[in-house]
Design a protein around this motif. Sequence first.
Motif, PDB file in Angstrom:
ATOM      1  N   GLN A 134       0.816  -1.119  -0.091  1.00 53.77           N
ATOM      2  CA  GLN A 134       0.017  -0.034  -0.057  1.00 53.77           C
ATOM      3  C   GLN A 134       0.867   1.115   0.029  1.00 53.77           C
ATOM      4  OE1 GLN A 134      -3.046   0.651  -0.249  1.00 53.77           O
ATOM      5  NE2 GLN A 134      -3.758  -1.556  -0.398  1.00 53.77           N
ATOM      6  N   GLU A 135       1.717   1.361   0.760  1.00 52.60           N
ATOM      7  CA  GLU A 135       2.648   2.421   0.831  1.00 52.60           C
ATOM      8  C   GLU A 135       3.421   2.807  -0.380  1.00 52.60           C
ATOM      9  OE1 GLU A 135       4.246   5.767   3.032  1.00 52.60           O
ATOM     10  OE2 GLU A 135       2.730   4.405   3.538  1.00 52.60           O
ATOM     11  N   PHE A 136       3.963   1.587  -0.905  1.00 49.22           N
ATOM     12  CA  PHE A 136       4.544   1.640  -2.220  1.00 49.22           C
ATOM     13  C   PHE A 136       3.709   2.343  -3.369  1.00 49.22           C
ATOM     14  CE2 PHE A 136       6.119   0.281  -6.488  1.00 49.22           C
ATOM     15  CZ  PHE A 136       7.649   0.506  -6.179  1.00 49.22           C
ATOM     16  N   LEU A 137       2.494   2.055  -3.542  1.00 50.97           N
ATOM     17  CA  LEU A 137       1.649   2.193  -4.524  1.00 50.97           C
ATOM     18  C   LEU A 137       1.339   3.568  -4.151  1.00 50.97           C
ATOM     19  CD1 LEU A 137      -0.011   1.657  -7.121  1.00 50.97           C
ATOM     20  CD2 LEU A 137      -1.757   0.598  -5.558  1.00 50.97           C
ATOM     21  N   LEU A 138       0.648   3.966  -3.159  1.00 44.05           N
ATOM     22  CA  LEU A 138       0.270   5.202  -2.636  1.00 44.05           C
ATOM     23  C   LEU A 138       1.368   6.549  -2.958  1.00 44.05           C
ATOM     24  CD1 LEU A 138      -1.844   4.419   0.335  1.00 44.05           C
ATOM     25  CD2 LEU A 138      -2.546   5.057  -1.875  1.00 44.05           C
ATOM     26  N   SER A 139       2.658   6.087  -2.325  1.00 37.50           N
ATOM     27  CA  SER A 139       3.742   7.239  -2.499  1.00 37.50           C
ATOM     28  C   SER A 139       4.116   7.241  -3.900  1.00 37.50           C
ATOM     29  CB  SER A 139       4.737   6.711  -1.489  1.00 37.50           C
ATOM     30  OG  SER A 139       5.337   5.465  -1.838  1.00 37.50           O
ATOM     31  N   SER A 140       3.752   6.141  -4.945  1.00 35.70           N
ATOM     32  CA  SER A 140       4.216   6.220  -6.156  1.00 35.70           C
ATOM     33  C   SER A 140       3.779   7.605  -6.860  1.00 35.70           C
ATOM     34  CB  SER A 140       3.603   5.211  -7.058  1.00 35.70           C
ATOM     35  OG  SER A 140       4.339   4.073  -6.528  1.00 35.70           O
ATOM     36  N   PHE A 141       2.715   8.202  -6.216  1.00 37.18           N
ATOM     37  CA  PHE A 141       1.896   9.293  -6.826  1.00 37.18           C
ATOM     38  C   PHE A 141       2.296  10.559  -6.089  1.00 37.18           C
ATOM     39  CE2 PHE A 141      -0.306   5.672  -8.115  1.00 37.18           C
ATOM     40  CZ  PHE A 141      -0.789   6.064  -9.412  1.00 37.18           C
ATOM     41  N   ASP A 142       3.448  10.621  -5.270  1.00 40.91           N
ATOM     42  CA  ASP A 142       3.718  11.653  -4.316  1.00 40.91           C
ATOM     43  C   ASP A 142       3.880  12.981  -5.294  1.00 40.91           C
ATOM     44  OD1 ASP A 142       3.515  10.530  -2.149  1.00 40.91           O
ATOM     45  OD2 ASP A 142       5.671  10.328  -1.789  1.00 40.91           O
ATOM     46  N   ALA A 143       4.344  12.924  -6.570  1.00 41.24           N
ATOM     47  CA  ALA A 143       4.702  13.969  -7.222  1.00 41.24           C
ATOM     48  C   ALA A 143       3.562  15.056  -7.825  1.00 41.24           C
ATOM     49  CB  ALA A 143       5.402  13.625  -8.661  1.00 41.24           C
ATOM     50  N   PHE A 144       2.342  14.299  -7.381  1.00 43.23           N
ATOM     51  CA  PHE A 144       1.089  14.832  -8.002  1.00 43.23           C
ATOM     52  C   PHE A 144       0.150  15.474  -7.024  1.00 43.23           C
ATOM     53  CE2 PHE A 144       2.525  11.333 -10.871  1.00 43.23           C
ATOM     54  CZ  PHE A 144       2.589  11.988 -12.060  1.00 43.23           C
ATOM     55  N   GLU A 145      -0.623  16.305  -7.522  1.00 40.13           N
ATOM     56  CA  GLU A 145      -1.474  16.960  -6.573  1.00 40.13           C
ATOM     57  C   GLU A 145      -2.757  16.508  -6.707  1.00 40.13           C
ATOM     58  OE1 GLU A 145      -3.691  21.595  -6.435  1.00 40.13           O
ATOM     59  OE2 GLU A 145      -1.329  21.413  -6.630  1.00 40.13           O
ATOM     60  N   MET A 146      -3.322  15.685  -5.494  1.00 42.38           N
ATOM     61  CA  MET A 146      -4.622  15.286  -5.478  1.00 42.38           C
ATOM     62  C   MET A 146      -4.978  15.171  -4.091  1.00 42.38           C
ATOM     63  SD  MET A 146      -3.886  11.334  -6.546  1.00 42.38           S
ATOM     64  CE  MET A 146      -2.758  11.611  -7.959  1.00 42.38           C
ATOM     65  N   SER A 147      -6.341  14.996  -3.820  1.00 37.43           N
ATOM     66  CA  SER A 147      -6.626  14.813  -2.480  1.00 37.43           C
ATOM     67  C   SER A 147      -6.678  13.254  -2.090  1.00 37.43           C
ATOM     68  CB  SER A 147      -8.411  15.038  -2.428  1.00 37.43           C
ATOM     69  OG  SER A 147      -9.024  14.300  -3.477  1.00 37.43           O
ATOM     70  N   VAL A 148      -6.834  12.776  -1.028  1.00 35.81           N
ATOM     71  CA  VAL A 148      -6.911  11.446  -0.559  1.00 35.81           C
ATOM     72  C   VAL A 148      -7.956  10.795  -1.227  1.00 35.81           C
ATOM     73  CG1 VAL A 148      -7.002  10.017   1.375  1.00 35.81           C
ATOM     74  CG2 VAL A 148      -5.735  12.058   1.787  1.00 35.81           C
ATOM     75  N   ASP A 149      -9.164  11.205  -1.481  1.00 36.64           N
ATOM     76  CA  ASP A 149     -10.152  10.668  -2.053  1.00 36.64           C
ATOM     77  C   ASP A 149      -9.658  10.166  -3.417  1.00 36.64           C
ATOM     78  OD1 ASP A 149     -11.820  10.464   0.022  1.00 36.64           O
ATOM     79  OD2 ASP A 149     -13.075  12.373  -0.475  1.00 36.64           O
ATOM     80  N   GLU A 150      -9.039  11.359  -4.189  1.00 34.36           N
ATOM     81  CA  GLU A 150      -8.659  11.196  -5.546  1.00 34.36           C
ATOM     82  C   GLU A 150      -7.498  10.030  -5.471  1.00 34.36           C
ATOM     83  OE1 GLU A 150      -9.196  15.344  -7.591  1.00 34.36           O
ATOM     84  OE2 GLU A 150      -7.387  15.135  -6.185  1.00 34.36           O
ATOM     85  N   LEU A 151      -6.515  10.012  -4.821  1.00 35.57           N
ATOM     86  CA  LEU A 151      -5.557   9.115  -4.610  1.00 35.57           C
ATOM     87  C   LEU A 151      -6.088   7.744  -4.518  1.00 35.57           C
ATOM     88  CD1 LEU A 151      -2.485   8.433  -4.608  1.00 35.57           C
ATOM     89  CD2 LEU A 151      -2.592   8.833  -1.992  1.00 35.57           C
ATOM     90  N   VAL A 152      -7.099   7.275  -3.463  1.00 34.85           N
ATOM     91  CA  VAL A 152      -7.632   6.180  -3.138  1.00 34.85           C
ATOM     92  C   VAL A 152      -8.394   5.761  -4.387  1.00 34.85           C
ATOM     93  CG1 VAL A 152      -9.312   4.989  -1.482  1.00 34.85           C
ATOM     94  CG2 VAL A 152      -7.586   6.474  -0.574  1.00 34.85           C
TER      95      VAL A 152
END
Length: 243
Positions: A134-152
């Motif tokens: 989970q941490e690996f996948l979620l943090s793969s998108f750190d460079a982008f601006e998005m809310s938690v809802d969008e990320l999930v």
Amino acid sequence: MGGEEPSIWMQPERSKRPSPGPQRAYSRQQVVRAAIKIADEEGLQAASMRRIAAEIGAGTMTLYQYVRNREDLMELIVDEVTGEMGLPERPSGEWRADAAAVAVAKRDLYLRHTWLATRVPGHPVWGPHSLHVQEFLLSSFDAFEMSVDELVSLTGLLNGYVESFVRAEVGWQEEARRTGVDMQEWMRRTAPYARHLVLSGRYPAFSRVLMENTSPHMEPDARFHYGLDRVLDSIEASLKPGT
């Protein structure tokens, strides 16, 4: 909240509850590995506490010193096999490659342990291996601006694609194992009915799929990667660089 039982991940390796009769030391890892072996060979339903106890040579009640109930056991075995995905410690910084790596590793895992595709997911597993994925996948998108809802939602889109695809793959395998009829044999047996449907003229779009489908069909690996690329394209269209 004081009456709530702690998560399996907060419980000690072995309960202090004594069992009657002579004692022999086992480990939670033995219980988990025995359950995985049974599930791999005989299906998830076969991995009962009684069956696992017989596998390791213990009394059934002895297992409850290591695992409180079957629900906890399911968490433990799912997390244990998830460790086989072998993801790097942290993402590379190339989100698309990292997301694809998660998808491919997850499909491979499900094909090795087909019972993963047959279980009802229920609540998420928060064991160390599962949390790393989970941490690996979620943090793969750190460079982008998005809310938690969008990320999930976006990571859920990726996970949903993989799980749906592999469940269909495993479904055919399980049906072939259960009935002795694989996909090719099923298609041969249903060919007369397929011709009847085409000739009826009632289902023109479906008939086109039947008539124009290429043979041999696209192999599962190729279909998986084709669909994965489309999912990643969709995710990419939603990404906005961070400030």
